[in-house]
Design a protein around this motif. Structure first.
Motif, PDB file in Angstrom:
ATOM      1  N   TYR A   1       0.835  -1.200   0.000  1.00 18.51           N
ATOM      2  CA  TYR A   1       0.000   0.000   0.000  1.00 18.51           C
ATOM      3  C   TYR A   1       0.877   1.259   0.000  1.00 18.51           C
ATOM      4  N   ILE A   2       1.938   1.238   0.802  1.00 19.25           N
ATOM      5  CA  ILE A   2       2.856   2.385   0.838  1.00 19.25           C
ATOM      6  C   ILE A   2       3.579   2.522  -0.495  1.00 19.25           C
ATOM      7  N   ALA A   3       3.972   1.389  -1.075  1.00 20.33           N
ATOM      8  CA  ALA A   3       4.664   1.434  -2.365  1.00 20.33           C
ATOM      9  C   ALA A   3       3.776   2.046  -3.446  1.00 20.33           C
ATOM     10  N   ALA A   4       2.471   1.716  -3.417  1.00 22.07           N
ATOM     11  CA  ALA A   4       1.545   2.264  -4.415  1.00 22.07           C
ATOM     12  C   ALA A   4       1.434   3.774  -4.292  1.00 22.07           C
ATOM     13  N   GLN A   5       1.399   4.281  -3.058  1.00 21.92           N
ATOM     14  CA  GLN A   5       1.294   5.722  -2.855  1.00 21.92           C
ATOM     15  C   GLN A   5       2.618   6.434  -3.119  1.00 21.92           C
ATOM     16  N   ALA A   6       3.721   5.800  -2.764  1.00 26.33           N
ATOM     17  CA  ALA A   6       5.021   6.462  -2.926  1.00 26.33           C
ATOM     18  C   ALA A   6       5.552   6.367  -4.347  1.00 26.33           C
TER      19      ALA A   6
END
Length: 337
Positions: free
Chosen positions: A75-80
């Motif tokens: 989820y963090i990778a998708a946003q970052a």
């Protein structure tokens, strides 16, 4: 279906993110996931009283906010807009509790460099380890417990958040169960957004009274030349699937009361019937809507019945009323005094 039965969507939904048609991650949303479609508006007013003559709608946008109910680094990778790397990396052990014996303690991992040790009196000293062993005799500490903080190496997953990277564009698929207040689950609704770009904004909160959740919010980008009628660009598709064949697996019905007694001489010479559906030994009976059943009297001259199961006494005698639902039937004896 009865007019009193209402459909609704459950408060959570499963979602999937695809990148270049390859599944990137799946998850489950929390209660406040939302999809918002908004348009801008330009009003044209003129004439006496400055009446509203025309309202021009434009600039439709589709915004999606997903609050993931679980934790995933994806989820963090998708946003970052960053890929997850995996390999040896330097990380920290914070405040590891070490039991001392004759001033010696053993760490759980091999440190990189010196170890900071917090003694029981609150003082912090620096110790050079020998492998995983630390010696505190030089500080006059022989026994008890201390807290050790140090850096060591292990295989970890890593995301780098830089100042330039923007989120990738994904295909987002949302799937929510559709329920009915009388029948239970009756289907599902899928929302497919072919081109979804996260905003790149996220917050990781640590609270004393709850569990941290991860937000993925963003906008739908228009897909040119998709299969929308009229050739317009497409933001999303909403698809509804019915599973009515799997609900209300009623195997038998029972009409109540089994015997209805009425007095034709009284002013109130009516009685009502109700019908329940039986699903088996492990299930409670389900109240059926009378409007979904049919009621037939074998002798309307003694007892008449309408489509809602309301029985009217006509003359003294006996009659039978047959109740039918989806090919199943039951009978009620009517005695008119």
């Amino acid at each position: 279906m009865s007019q009193n039965a209402k459909n609704f969507l459950v408060s959570t939904a499963d979602f999937a993110l695809y990148y270049n048609d390859i599944l990137a991650c799946t998850g489950t949303t929390n209660l406040n996931a939302s999809i918002e479609v908004a348009m801008q508006e330009q009003n044209v007013n003129a004439g006496k009283g400055n009446k509203l003559l025309y309202s021009f709608k434009y600039g439709r946008e589709l915004n999606v906010t997903l609050e993931a109910a679980d934790w995933k680094l994806e989820y963090i990778a998708a946003q970052a807009g960053s890929k997850i790397t995996e390999g040896l990396s330097d990380i920290y052990k914070l405040g590891e509790c070490i039991e001392l014996t004759s001033g010696l303690g053993v760490l759980s991992s091999t440190p990189l460099g010196d170890v900071a040790v917090e003694l029981q009196n609150g003082n912090i000293v620096t110790v050079t380890p020998q492998g995983t062993a630390i010696d505190l005799t030089q500080f006059g500490v022989e026994k008890g417990t201390v807290l050790a903080t140090y850096q060591y190496t292990r295989i970890v997953k890593t995301i780098t958040i830089d100042g330039d990277t923007a989120p990738n564009v994904y295909k987002l698929v949302l799937d929510a169960d559709k329920h009915n207040n009388k029948l239970g689950k009756v289907g599902s609704v899928q929302i497919i957004i072919p081109s979804y770009q996260p905003s790149g904004n996220f917050t990781i909160s640590f609270t004393p009274d709850g569990v941290s959740s991860t937000n993925i919010d963003g906008k739908a980008l228009a897909v040119e030349g998709d299969s929308c009628s009229g050739g317009s660009s497409v933001y999303a598709y909403i698809k509804e699937f019915d599973e009515m064949t799997n609900v209300m697996n009623v195997t038998e019905i029972a009409a109540t009361p089994s015997t209805l007694t009425l007095d034709s001489a009284q002013a109130a010479k009516k009685g009502s019937l109700s019908v329940v559906g039986l699903k088996g030994a492990l299930y409670s009976p389900i109240q059926l809507e009378n409007g979904d059943c049919t009621f037939v009297s074998d002798d309307p001259s003694i007892a008449a019945v309408d489509g809602d199961g309301l029985v009217t006494a006509v003359a003294s005698g006996g009659a039978k009323i047959t109740v039918t639902y989806n090919g199943m039937s039951d009978k009620v004896d009517v005695i008119v005094l």
